[in-house]
Design an enzyme around this catalytic site. Structure first.
Site, PDB file in Angstrom:
ATOM      1  CE  LYS A  95      -3.355  -2.498   2.851  1.00 47.22           C
ATOM      2  NZ  LYS A  95      -4.193  -2.438   4.067  1.00 47.22           N
ATOM      3  CE1 TYR A 135      -8.739  -3.656   1.454  1.00 51.13           C
ATOM      4  CE2 TYR A 135      -8.265  -1.426   0.729  1.00 51.13           C
ATOM      5  CZ  TYR A 135      -7.845  -2.618   1.295  1.00 51.13           C
ATOM      6  OH  TYR A 135      -6.535  -2.773   1.709  1.00 51.13           O
ATOM      7  CG  ASN A 198      -2.674  -3.050   7.449  1.00 51.53           C
ATOM      8  OD1 ASN A 198      -2.672  -2.522   6.340  1.00 51.53           O
ATOM      9  ND2 ASN A 198      -3.643  -3.847   7.851  1.00 51.53           N
ATOM     10  CG  HIS A 201      -4.709  -6.481  -0.110  1.00 48.84           C
ATOM     11  ND1 HIS A 201      -5.881  -6.581   0.605  1.00 48.84           N
ATOM     12  CD2 HIS A 201      -4.835  -7.324  -1.166  1.00 48.84           C
ATOM     13  CE1 HIS A 201      -6.685  -7.438  -0.006  1.00 48.84           C
ATOM     14  NE2 HIS A 201      -6.084  -7.900  -1.086  1.00 48.84           N
ATOM     15  CD  GLU A 212      -8.296  -9.310  -3.237  1.00 52.61           C
ATOM     16  OE1 GLU A 212      -9.066  -9.012  -2.302  1.00 52.61           O
ATOM     17  OE2 GLU A 212      -7.143  -9.754  -3.038  1.00 52.61           O
TER      18      GLU A 212
HETATM   19  P1  DAT Z   1      -6.689  -7.648   5.844  1.00 53.30           P
HETATM   20  O1  DAT Z   1      -6.001  -6.496   5.157  1.00 53.30           O
HETATM   21  O2  DAT Z   1      -5.811  -8.260   6.898  1.00 53.30           O
HETATM   22  O3  DAT Z   1      -7.257  -8.646   4.888  1.00 53.30           O
HETATM   23  P2  DAT Z   1      -9.415  -6.684   6.232  1.00 53.30           P
HETATM   24  O4  DAT Z   1      -9.709  -7.248   4.878  1.00 53.30           O
HETATM   25  O5  DAT Z   1     -10.311  -7.036   7.353  1.00 53.30           O
HETATM   26  O6  DAT Z   1      -7.913  -7.037   6.681  1.00 53.30           O
HETATM   27  O7  DAT Z   1      -9.386  -5.112   6.127  1.00 53.30           O
HETATM   28  C1  DAT Z   1      -8.808  -4.457   5.029  1.00 53.30           C
HETATM   29  C2  DAT Z   1      -8.018  -3.269   5.516  1.00 53.30           C
HETATM   30  O8  DAT Z   1      -8.891  -2.364   6.165  1.00 53.30           O
HETATM   31  C3  DAT Z   1      -6.961  -3.609   6.552  1.00 53.30           C
HETATM   32  O9  DAT Z   1      -5.752  -4.053   5.972  1.00 53.30           O
HETATM   33  C4  DAT Z   1      -6.792  -2.298   7.237  1.00 53.30           C
HETATM   34  C5  DAT Z   1      -8.194  -1.725   7.214  1.00 53.30           C
HETATM   35  N1  DAT Z   1      -8.902  -2.018   8.483  1.00 53.30           N
HETATM   36  C6  DAT Z   1      -9.367  -3.203   8.897  1.00 53.30           C
HETATM   37  N2  DAT Z   1      -9.934  -3.124  10.084  1.00 53.30           N
HETATM   38  C7  DAT Z   1      -9.840  -1.811  10.439  1.00 53.30           C
HETATM   39  C8  DAT Z   1     -10.236  -1.061  11.573  1.00 53.30           C
HETATM   40  N3  DAT Z   1     -10.869  -1.643  12.582  1.00 53.30           N
HETATM   41  N4  DAT Z   1      -9.955   0.251  11.588  1.00 53.30           N
HETATM   42  C9  DAT Z   1      -9.318   0.849  10.576  1.00 53.30           C
HETATM   43  N5  DAT Z   1      -8.913   0.209   9.468  1.00 53.30           N
HETATM   44  C10 DAT Z   1      -9.168  -1.104   9.404  1.00 53.30           C
HETATM   45 MG    MG Z   2      -8.821  -8.516   3.518  1.00 55.97          MG
END
Ligand code: DAT
Ligand code: MG
Length: 237
Positions: A95, A135, A198, A201, A212
């Site tokens: 990212k 997303y 973080n 992805h 994707e």
């Molecule tokens: P991942 O990236 O581990 O697959 P995810 O698909 O649940 O996680 O979420 C996508 C992204 O959204 C994640 O990398 C960071 C953001 N995100 C997830 N949970 C969040 C939260 N509680 N607050 C802020 N950003 C969040």
């Molecule tokens: Mg995810």
């Protein structure tokens, strides 16, 4: 050459078995079949002579031969499918925070050193609409808008990595979504601090990986090649 034959056999097996993929028993079935194939290996000759005998006895016993040969073909296809599954692909993206922090080489090297193969890579600044598509399954979440703003705020390094178990293991290399909970040794555990930044992805399953990859890349962007290292990365003793 042998690898070409192997690939086309795998592809044929994959398409022949695509119908059975819809079955919830497919994965279990494949594991059972793989075990059964191992057990059957070396026994095909005795099985063949058995059904040859059955065949020669009478026409009414022909169904036994038919059933047995179908069984053989099915086990062989299942075995090849297990190999084909080794060539799975996943979508991985660094990212904008990871790119801006100069972590491209660090992150790419973790996938490379593991033994996975890079089959597509490009640096892009996605539009907000594109980020929303990527997303889409999070659109009800309160952070969705900020997340899409962030993903589209700068360059993203989009990649496709290939290898046995790469979807699931890629997620292990990445670590838990919240870097506060990611284990040390993982990408997020070692290199990130908060969930909103973080840095990486990774697709979370076979269906998302497929979706994707096709959202971010054209089929012609994916480069199929045999890596020199493959014969040292894969093998059974
Ligand atoms: P991942 O990236 O581990 O697959 P995810 O698909 O649940 O996680 O979420 C996508 C992204 O959204 C994640 O990398 C960071 C953001 N995100 C997830 N949970 C969040 C939260 N509680 N607050 C802020 N950003 C969040
Ligand atoms: Mg995810």
């Amino acid at each position: 050459m042998s690898s070409l034959i192997y690939r086309s056999a795998s592809r044929a097996a994959r398409s022949a078995l695509s119908a059975s993929r819809a079955s919830p028993f497919f994965f279990e079935g494949r594991a059972v079949a793989a075990a059964a194939t191992t057990a059957f290996r070396g026994k095909f000759s005795s099985l063949s002579s058995f059904y040859e005998k059955a065949n020669s006895k009478s026409a009414s016993q022909g169904w036994i031969a038919g059933a047995l040969s179908l069984l053989q073909v099915s086990y062989m296809l299942q075995d090849q499918e297990a190999h084909a599954a080794e060539l799975e692909r996943t979508f991985i993206a660094i990212k904008p925070d990871g790119v801006q922090r100069g972590l491209i080489a660090e992150i790419v090297s973790r996938f490379e050193r593991k033994g996975y193969k890079l089959v597509a890579i490009k640096l892009v600044v996605p539009s907000k609409e594109f980020a929303q598509k990527h997303y889409h399954d999070l659109k009800e979440r309160p952070f969705f808008n900020g997340l899409c703003d962030f993903l589209s705020s700068g360059p993203v390094l989009a990649m496709v990595w290939e290898g046995e178990g790469v979807i699931k293991y890629g997620r292990k290399l990445i670590g838990a979504t919240d870097p506060q909970k990611s284990e040390p040794g993982t990408i997020r555990g070692d290199l990130a601090v908060v969930v909103g930044r973080n840095i990486i992805h990774g697709s979370d399953g076979p269906e998302t990986a497929k979706d994707e990859i096709s959202l971010w890349f054209e089929p012609t962007d994916l480069v199929s090649y045999t890596s020199n290292a493959e014969k040292w990365i894969y093998g059974v003793n």
